[in-house]
Design a protein around this motif. Structure first.
Motif, PDB file in Angstrom:
ATOM      1  N   ILE A 106      22.173  41.338  40.968  1.00  0.00           N
ATOM      2  CA  ILE A 106      22.791  40.228  41.691  1.00  0.00           C
ATOM      3  C   ILE A 106      22.084  38.916  41.361  1.00  0.00           C
ATOM      4  N   PHE A 107      20.761  38.942  41.290  1.00  0.00           N
ATOM      5  CA  PHE A 107      20.017  37.733  40.932  1.00  0.00           C
ATOM      6  C   PHE A 107      20.408  37.258  39.531  1.00  0.00           C
ATOM      7  N   ARG A 108      20.584  38.183  38.601  1.00  0.00           N
ATOM      8  CA  ARG A 108      20.999  37.788  37.255  1.00  0.00           C
ATOM      9  C   ARG A 108      22.422  37.264  37.244  1.00  0.00           C
ATOM     10  N   TYR A 109      23.277  37.882  38.022  1.00  0.00           N
ATOM     11  CA  TYR A 109      24.682  37.478  38.055  1.00  0.00           C
ATOM     12  C   TYR A 109      24.809  36.017  38.488  1.00  0.00           C
ATOM     13  N   TYR A 123      11.396  38.231  42.235  1.00  0.00           N
ATOM     14  CA  TYR A 123      12.155  38.733  41.099  1.00  0.00           C
ATOM     15  C   TYR A 123      11.289  39.630  40.216  1.00  0.00           C
ATOM     16  N   GLU A 124      10.017  39.296  40.064  1.00  0.00           N
ATOM     17  CA  GLU A 124       9.122  40.143  39.278  1.00  0.00           C
ATOM     18  C   GLU A 124       8.992  41.523  39.915  1.00  0.00           C
ATOM     19  N   LEU A 125       8.925  41.564  41.244  1.00  0.00           N
ATOM     20  CA  LEU A 125       8.860  42.851  41.930  1.00  0.00           C
ATOM     21  C   LEU A 125      10.153  43.649  41.717  1.00  0.00           C
ATOM     22  N   MET A 126      11.275  42.959  41.717  1.00  0.00           N
ATOM     23  CA  MET A 126      12.546  43.631  41.437  1.00  0.00           C
ATOM     24  C   MET A 126      12.523  44.251  40.043  1.00  0.00           C
ATOM     25  N   LEU A 127      12.005  43.518  39.082  1.00  0.00           N
ATOM     26  CA  LEU A 127      11.936  44.033  37.715  1.00  0.00           C
ATOM     27  C   LEU A 127      11.060  45.281  37.648  1.00  0.00           C
ATOM     28  N   LYS A 128       9.954  45.256  38.359  1.00  0.00           N
ATOM     29  CA  LYS A 128       9.066  46.416  38.355  1.00  0.00           C
ATOM     30  C   LYS A 128       9.746  47.617  39.001  1.00  0.00           C
ATOM     31  N   GLY A 129      10.442  47.366  40.106  1.00  0.00           N
ATOM     32  CA  GLY A 129      11.164  48.453  40.757  1.00  0.00           C
ATOM     33  C   GLY A 129      12.266  49.011  39.872  1.00  0.00           C
ATOM     34  N   ALA A 130      12.979  48.124  39.183  1.00  0.00           N
ATOM     35  CA  ALA A 130      14.044  48.570  38.285  1.00  0.00           C
ATOM     36  C   ALA A 130      13.474  49.383  37.122  1.00  0.00           C
ATOM     37  N   TYR A 131      12.291  48.987  36.653  1.00  0.00           N
ATOM     38  CA  TYR A 131      11.680  49.703  35.536  1.00  0.00           C
ATOM     39  C   TYR A 131      11.244  51.104  35.960  1.00  0.00           C
ATOM     40  N   LEU A 132      10.708  51.219  37.174  1.00  0.00           N
ATOM     41  CA  LEU A 132      10.328  52.533  37.687  1.00  0.00           C
ATOM     42  C   LEU A 132      11.565  53.416  37.871  1.00  0.00           C
ATOM     43  N   ALA A 133      12.672  52.814  38.274  1.00  0.00           N
ATOM     44  CA  ALA A 133      13.919  53.576  38.398  1.00  0.00           C
ATOM     45  C   ALA A 133      14.378  54.084  37.039  1.00  0.00           C
ATOM     46  N   LEU A 134      14.173  53.280  35.996  1.00  0.00           N
ATOM     47  CA  LEU A 134      14.519  53.727  34.641  1.00  0.00           C
ATOM     48  C   LEU A 134      13.621  54.868  34.201  1.00  0.00           C
ATOM     49  N   LYS A 135      12.366  54.786  34.585  1.00  0.00           N
ATOM     50  CA  LYS A 135      11.445  55.883  34.269  1.00  0.00           C
ATOM     51  C   LYS A 135      11.946  57.191  34.886  1.00  0.00           C
ATOM     52  N   ASP A 136      12.351  57.120  36.159  1.00  0.00           N
ATOM     53  CA  ASP A 136      12.876  58.310  36.828  1.00  0.00           C
ATOM     54  C   ASP A 136      14.174  58.776  36.170  1.00  0.00           C
ATOM     55  N   LEU A 137      15.006  57.834  35.771  1.00  0.00           N
ATOM     56  CA  LEU A 137      16.257  58.186  35.102  1.00  0.00           C
ATOM     57  C   LEU A 137      15.977  58.975  33.830  1.00  0.00           C
ATOM     58  N   TYR A 138      14.990  58.532  33.071  1.00  0.00           N
ATOM     59  CA  TYR A 138      14.673  59.234  31.838  1.00  0.00           C
ATOM     60  C   TYR A 138      14.057  60.605  32.130  1.00  0.00           C
ATOM     61  N   GLU A 139      13.071  60.635  33.020  1.00  0.00           N
ATOM     62  CA  GLU A 139      12.322  61.873  33.237  1.00  0.00           C
ATOM     63  C   GLU A 139      13.153  62.946  33.929  1.00  0.00           C
ATOM     64  N   TYR A 140      13.950  62.548  34.902  1.00  0.00           N
ATOM     65  CA  TYR A 140      14.699  63.536  35.676  1.00  0.00           C
ATOM     66  C   TYR A 140      16.154  63.667  35.220  1.00  0.00           C
ATOM     67  N   GLY A 141      16.651  62.651  34.542  1.00  0.00           N
ATOM     68  CA  GLY A 141      18.041  62.704  34.118  1.00  0.00           C
ATOM     69  C   GLY A 141      18.236  63.135  32.689  1.00  0.00           C
ATOM     70  N   PHE A 142      17.247  62.830  31.827  1.00  0.00           N
ATOM     71  CA  PHE A 142      17.426  63.107  30.402  1.00  0.00           C
ATOM     72  C   PHE A 142      16.394  64.078  29.848  1.00  0.00           C
ATOM     73  N   LEU A 177      22.952  27.029  43.995  1.00  0.00           N
ATOM     74  CA  LEU A 177      21.528  27.307  44.185  1.00  0.00           C
ATOM     75  C   LEU A 177      21.065  26.899  45.581  1.00  0.00           C
ATOM     76  N   LEU A 178      21.573  25.789  46.096  1.00  0.00           N
ATOM     77  CA  LEU A 178      21.196  25.355  47.448  1.00  0.00           C
ATOM     78  C   LEU A 178      21.690  26.351  48.492  1.00  0.00           C
ATOM     79  N   ILE A 179      22.922  26.811  48.340  1.00  0.00           N
ATOM     80  CA  ILE A 179      23.482  27.788  49.283  1.00  0.00           C
ATOM     81  C   ILE A 179      22.694  29.099  49.204  1.00  0.00           C
ATOM     82  N   ALA A 180      22.410  29.545  47.986  1.00  0.00           N
ATOM     83  CA  ALA A 180      21.691  30.800  47.804  1.00  0.00           C
ATOM     84  C   ALA A 180      20.275  30.715  48.356  1.00  0.00           C
ATOM     85  N   GLN A 181      19.628  29.582  48.140  1.00  0.00           N
ATOM     86  CA  GLN A 181      18.265  29.406  48.633  1.00  0.00           C
ATOM     87  C   GLN A 181      18.215  29.509  50.155  1.00  0.00           C
TER      88      GLN A 181
END
Length: 413
Positions: A96-99, A110-129, A382-386
């Motif tokens: 949503i932030f990127r959109y 946003y940096e924390l979101m990126l870290k969380g998304a990266y950990l989710a990708l790790k789980d996707l690879y390890e448990y999904g693939f 940006l003003l509304i979102a902020q």
């Protein structure tokens, strides 16, 4: 000499008339029917009091309205309000932030979101693939996840200055899936007895489109496009092989208490999503160079128009192929089927040269104008979102720090 000139002029005129006939793939009456249908479907979505977060996110993802439209900004407000209360996944909020291009409003969050998304990708690879490389259970059914993993991991690794820890792994899986498709007559999946593999191919083509993969970026997709064109049900104009009824589940099957076995889950779901699969196929095919004048596209659009319910929604399946005994088992996302149908119509109008916003204005369809017509400047957005972000930023920071910061550092070590 004069006869030759006249003959040449006649030939040119004839050629032009033929060309115009080929480009005029949609009549004014059909355009009006589609725009009215879209407005009615959107009204049904707006009337829903449950699943508001899911509806908001999926409208953005599948309909791609301008971020500065009134409705898009309203959806952003809904998502941010629900983000903290419902513990919204970091991957969804990061999207949503990127959109809306809001990354600079809160760089630390946003940096924390990126870290969380990266950990989710790790789980996707390890448990999904990694643990199912020889199975159809996960990576065969959700083939686009390999592409998603590659795109997301590569982007996050660049933003966080990480070595290619995950992107290389996902790229290897992605290449295997491309090679399999190319060697399997354009199908991402082996043919199965349930009849759902055609529909899943339609879903894959659409999801790859949403990830930025079309024939232009990935020429191998030409085979996937040809496969779908060859496997439409000609009678109904759908994808998903509705003539192949899946087996009814055993009476003793209880998915909630015992969980469904993979075979039982496939038996219940596959082959029952013709409306969703057909909408997905239309979007994927049109964006990969198939003409809206193609008879398969025309049949599919007619099918979708015929399947809209009186209240404006679409059901995910072709009703005549939906046994009563399935109703207690089948996940029934009417809102997703409705959004996908609207997405198919949007792509069809665009490919046919119809200005959706202008036609909506002519027909007085204010809800479509609010969704697809830009209304704010980037600065106003940006003003509304902020302002909306202020109320949830601190709680999200605390949550994401607790969940992701330590786990992310441990993973890097």
């Amino acid at each position: 000499m004069r006869r030759c000139v006249v003959f040449g002029v006649l030939i040119i005129a004839l050629f032009c008339s033929i060309s115009q006939a080929q480009t005029a793939v949609i009549t004014p009456s059909k355009s009006v029917k589609i725009i009215d249908s879209m407005s009615k479907g959107l009204s049904w979505l707006e009337s829903q009091t449950t699943d508001k977060l899911e509806i908001s996110v999926n409208i953005l993802h599948f309909l791609s309205p301008p971020p500065t439209s009134k409705k898009a900004v309203s959806l952003l407000g809904c998502i941010l309000e629900e983000a903290s209360r419902r513990s919204l996944m970091s991957t969804t909020l990061e999207y949503i932030f990127r959109y809306f291009d809001l990354q600079k409003l809160s760089p630390e969050l946003y940096e924390l979101m990126l870290k969380g998304a990266y950990l989710a990708l790790k789980d996707l690879y390890e448990y999904g693939f990694a643990n199912t490389m020889e199975s159809l259970l996960f990576y065969e059914i959700y083939v686009h996840y390999a592409f998603l993993g590659y795109i997301q991991a590569k982007r996050i690794e660049a933003l966080l200055n990480l070595p290619p820890l995950l992107s290389v792994k996902f790229e290897g899986i992605m290449r295997k899936r491309i090679d399999f498709m190319a060697e399997n007559d354009g199908s991402w999946y082996p043919k199965d007895e349930y009849g759902g593999y055609v529909g899943r191919n339609a879903w894959a083509l659409m999801m790859l489109l949403k990830l930025g993969f079309t024939i232009e970026e990935l020429p191998e997709l030409k085979k996937a496009v040809d496969f779908l064109l060859e496997h439409q049900d000609g009678k109904l104009g759908v994808w998903g092989e509705p003539e192949k009824h899946v087996k009814e589940p055993e009476k003793s099957l209880d998915c909630e208490e015992d969980g469904c076995s993979s075979k039982a889950a496939v038996e219940i779901v596959d082959g029952l999503g013709e409306v969703m699969y057909t909408a997905a196929a239309v979007m994927g095919l049109l964006r990969n160079g198939v003409s809206p004048a193609n008879e398969r596209i025309q049949r599919a659009i007619d099918f979708l128009l015929s399947e809209q319910k009186p209240d404006g929604r679409w059901r995910p399946i072709y009703e005549d192929n939906w046994p009563e005994s399935f109703k207690s088992y089948f996940w029934d996302p009417d809102y997703l089927a409705t959004i996908l149908a609207l997405g198919a119509f949007k792509e069809y109008l665009k490919a046919s040269g119809v200005d959706l916003v202008e036609l909506a204005r002519e027909r007085g369809k204010g809800n479509l104008l609010e969704l697809f017509e830009p209304a704010y400047s980037k600065e106003q957005l940006l003003l509304i979102a902020q302002e909306k972000l202020l109320s949830v930023e601190n709680s999200l920071m605390e949550k994401y720090q607790f969940l992701f910061e330590k786990s992310f550092e441990e993973y890097l070590r």
